[in-house]
Scaffold this motif. Structure first.
Motif, PDB file in Angstrom:
ATOM      1  N   MET A   1       5.123   5.415  13.809  1.00  0.00           N
ATOM      2  CA  MET A   1       5.057   4.809  12.495  1.00  0.00           C
ATOM      3  C   MET A   1       3.627   4.386  12.196  1.00  0.00           C
ATOM      4  O   MET A   1       2.971   3.774  13.029  1.00  0.00           O
ATOM      5  N   ALA A   2       3.143   4.716  11.009  1.00  0.00           N
ATOM      6  CA  ALA A   2       1.797   4.333  10.597  1.00  0.00           C
ATOM      7  C   ALA A   2       1.755   2.837  10.290  1.00  0.00           C
ATOM      8  O   ALA A   2       2.723   2.269   9.795  1.00  0.00           O
ATOM      9  N   ARG A   3       0.639   2.239  10.622  1.00  0.00           N
ATOM     10  CA  ARG A   3       0.487   0.812  10.338  1.00  0.00           C
ATOM     11  C   ARG A   3       0.202   0.617   8.853  1.00  0.00           C
ATOM     12  O   ARG A   3      -0.516   1.399   8.238  1.00  0.00           O
ATOM     13  N   VAL A   4       0.770  -0.431   8.298  1.00  0.00           N
ATOM     14  CA  VAL A   4       0.647  -0.724   6.873  1.00  0.00           C
ATOM     15  C   VAL A   4      -0.653  -1.491   6.619  1.00  0.00           C
ATOM     16  O   VAL A   4      -0.844  -2.580   7.175  1.00  0.00           O
ATOM     17  N   PRO A   5      -1.566  -0.955   5.781  1.00  0.00           N
ATOM     18  CA  PRO A   5      -2.762  -1.712   5.418  1.00  0.00           C
ATOM     19  C   PRO A   5      -2.339  -3.016   4.734  1.00  0.00           C
ATOM     20  O   PRO A   5      -1.569  -2.991   3.767  1.00  0.00           O
ATOM     21  N   THR A   6      -2.820  -4.133   5.275  1.00  0.00           N
ATOM     22  CA  THR A   6      -2.385  -5.452   4.820  1.00  0.00           C
ATOM     23  C   THR A   6      -3.601  -6.294   4.462  1.00  0.00           C
ATOM     24  O   THR A   6      -4.507  -6.468   5.270  1.00  0.00           O
ATOM     25  N   THR A   7      -3.577  -6.828   3.250  1.00  0.00           N
ATOM     26  CA  THR A   7      -4.684  -7.633   2.763  1.00  0.00           C
ATOM     27  C   THR A   7      -4.212  -9.050   2.487  1.00  0.00           C
ATOM     28  O   THR A   7      -3.235  -9.256   1.757  1.00  0.00           O
ATOM     29  N   LEU A   8      -4.909 -10.031   3.087  1.00  0.00           N
ATOM     30  CA  LEU A   8      -4.648 -11.433   2.783  1.00  0.00           C
ATOM     31  C   LEU A   8      -5.451 -11.787   1.533  1.00  0.00           C
ATOM     32  O   LEU A   8      -6.652 -11.533   1.469  1.00  0.00           O
ATOM     33  N   VAL A   9      -4.777 -12.363   0.560  1.00  0.00           N
ATOM     34  CA  VAL A   9      -5.421 -12.741  -0.701  1.00  0.00           C
ATOM     35  C   VAL A   9      -5.495 -14.256  -0.717  1.00  0.00           C
ATOM     36  O   VAL A   9      -4.477 -14.942  -0.611  1.00  0.00           O
ATOM     37  N   ILE A  10      -6.729 -14.774  -0.828  1.00  0.00           N
ATOM     38  CA  ILE A  10      -6.935 -16.209  -0.733  1.00  0.00           C
ATOM     39  C   ILE A  10      -7.625 -16.739  -1.984  1.00  0.00           C
ATOM     40  O   ILE A  10      -8.396 -16.044  -2.628  1.00  0.00           O
ATOM     41  N   GLY A  11      -7.328 -17.978  -2.303  1.00  0.00           N
ATOM     42  CA  GLY A  11      -7.905 -18.660  -3.452  1.00  0.00           C
ATOM     43  C   GLY A  11      -6.966 -19.781  -3.859  1.00  0.00           C
ATOM     44  O   GLY A  11      -5.758 -19.691  -3.653  1.00  0.00           O
ATOM     45  N   LYS A  12      -7.496 -20.827  -4.438  1.00  0.00           N
ATOM     46  CA  LYS A  12      -6.683 -22.001  -4.746  1.00  0.00           C
ATOM     47  C   LYS A  12      -5.758 -21.799  -5.935  1.00  0.00           C
ATOM     48  O   LYS A  12      -4.712 -22.393  -6.019  1.00  0.00           O
ATOM     49  N   ASN A  13      -6.127 -20.944  -6.855  1.00  0.00           N
ATOM     50  CA  ASN A  13      -5.377 -20.770  -8.084  1.00  0.00           C
ATOM     51  C   ASN A  13      -4.432 -19.580  -7.952  1.00  0.00           C
ATOM     52  O   ASN A  13      -4.873 -18.447  -7.762  1.00  0.00           O
ATOM     53  N   ALA A  14      -3.128 -19.836  -8.071  1.00  0.00           N
ATOM     54  CA  ALA A  14      -2.130 -18.772  -7.905  1.00  0.00           C
ATOM     55  C   ALA A  14      -2.304 -17.671  -8.937  1.00  0.00           C
ATOM     56  O   ALA A  14      -2.187 -16.479  -8.622  1.00  0.00           O
ATOM     57  N   ALA A  15      -2.595 -18.046 -10.155  1.00  0.00           N
ATOM     58  CA  ALA A  15      -2.765 -17.040 -11.213  1.00  0.00           C
ATOM     59  C   ALA A  15      -3.936 -16.112 -10.898  1.00  0.00           C
ATOM     60  O   ALA A  15      -3.853 -14.900 -11.127  1.00  0.00           O
ATOM     61  N   SER A  16      -5.006 -16.646 -10.355  1.00  0.00           N
ATOM     62  CA  SER A  16      -6.164 -15.825  -9.994  1.00  0.00           C
ATOM     63  C   SER A  16      -5.847 -14.883  -8.848  1.00  0.00           C
ATOM     64  O   SER A  16      -6.259 -13.725  -8.851  1.00  0.00           O
ATOM     65  N   ARG A  17      -5.105 -15.380  -7.848  1.00  0.00           N
ATOM     66  CA  ARG A  17      -4.716 -14.519  -6.726  1.00  0.00           C
ATOM     67  C   ARG A  17      -3.847 -13.368  -7.218  1.00  0.00           C
ATOM     68  O   ARG A  17      -4.053 -12.214  -6.847  1.00  0.00           O
ATOM     69  N   GLU A  18      -2.895 -13.691  -8.075  1.00  0.00           N
ATOM     70  CA  GLU A  18      -1.996 -12.648  -8.573  1.00  0.00           C
ATOM     71  C   GLU A  18      -2.745 -11.646  -9.455  1.00  0.00           C
ATOM     72  O   GLU A  18      -2.506 -10.439  -9.362  1.00  0.00           O
ATOM     73  N   ALA A  19      -3.659 -12.118 -10.279  1.00  0.00           N
ATOM     74  CA  ALA A  19      -4.443 -11.210 -11.123  1.00  0.00           C
ATOM     75  C   ALA A  19      -5.295 -10.275 -10.257  1.00  0.00           C
ATOM     76  O   ALA A  19      -5.417  -9.079 -10.553  1.00  0.00           O
ATOM     77  N   ALA A  20      -5.860 -10.800  -9.167  1.00  0.00           N
ATOM     78  CA  ALA A  20      -6.669  -9.971  -8.267  1.00  0.00           C
ATOM     79  C   ALA A  20      -5.813  -8.893  -7.599  1.00  0.00           C
ATOM     80  O   ALA A  20      -6.257  -7.752  -7.423  1.00  0.00           O
TER      81      ALA A  20
ATOM     82  N   SER B   1       8.996   0.059   4.695  1.00  0.00           N
ATOM     83  CA  SER B   1       7.863   0.972   4.891  1.00  0.00           C
ATOM     84  C   SER B   1       6.976   1.133   3.657  1.00  0.00           C
ATOM     85  O   SER B   1       6.766   2.245   3.168  1.00  0.00           O
ATOM     86  N   PRO B   2       6.400   0.043   3.153  1.00  0.00           N
ATOM     87  CA  PRO B   2       5.496   0.194   2.006  1.00  0.00           C
ATOM     88  C   PRO B   2       4.207   0.890   2.425  1.00  0.00           C
ATOM     89  O   PRO B   2       3.853   0.898   3.605  1.00  0.00           O
ATOM     90  N   ASP B   3       3.513   1.464   1.446  1.00  0.00           N
ATOM     91  CA  ASP B   3       2.215   2.082   1.717  1.00  0.00           C
ATOM     92  C   ASP B   3       1.128   1.019   1.853  1.00  0.00           C
ATOM     93  O   ASP B   3       0.100   1.257   2.486  1.00  0.00           O
ATOM     94  N   ARG B   4       1.352  -0.142   1.249  1.00  0.00           N
ATOM     95  CA  ARG B   4       0.347  -1.208   1.219  1.00  0.00           C
ATOM     96  C   ARG B   4       1.047  -2.545   1.123  1.00  0.00           C
ATOM     97  O   ARG B   4       2.113  -2.649   0.513  1.00  0.00           O
ATOM     98  N   LEU B   5       0.464  -3.584   1.709  1.00  0.00           N
ATOM     99  CA  LEU B   5       1.011  -4.935   1.668  1.00  0.00           C
ATOM    100  C   LEU B   5      -0.101  -5.918   1.324  1.00  0.00           C
ATOM    101  O   LEU B   5      -1.190  -5.861   1.900  1.00  0.00           O
TER     102      LEU B   5
END
Length: 126
Positions: free
Chosen positions: A1-20, A84-88
């Protein structure tokens, strides 16, 4: 199984994290997003899910994933990995324990399933 590329999204403002996250969506991929915290109303991710059929948004209650025993995060990750997503993307509200969260994600069994990428750090926007 291929490993899923996973990105941690950080920032204090939830709206900004979601927009990014929305700015980094690839419509050709199946994408899972784990978001810490519940929205106050309509969000960029909720709107994107309407037009991106392969986007799965999972919201978990706020709380430091490494301090609360990781049970909710473990259950959520296990469910996501089975899909099995392509990205997380994992959006976290508090970056104080970022290294502990990265360490948790690198340990077994997640270390063999996920491939951590560079964090996506966002500044707060109005």
């Amino acid at each position: 199984m291929a490993r899923v590329p996973t990105t941690l999204v950080i920032g204090k403002n939830a709206a900004s994290r979601e927009a990014a996250i929305v700015e980094n969506l690839d419509p050709a991929l199946s994408i899972a997003v784990i978001v810490e915290g519940l929205p106050d109303g309509s969000t960029a991710l909720n709107d994107a899910a309407l037009t991106h059929p392969a986007l799965s948004v999972i919201r978990i209650a706020s709380g430091c994933a490494c301090c609360i025993g990781n049970l909710v995060m473990r259950v959520t990750l296990n469910r996501v990995i089975r899909q099995s997503p392509d990205r997380l993307f994992i959006s976290i509200a508090n970056q104080a324990h970022l290294e502990r969260i990265r360490s948790f994600l690198l340990q077994e069994p997640y270390g063999q399933c996920l491939s951590l990428t560079k964090e996506l750090a966002v500044s707060s926007r109005s």
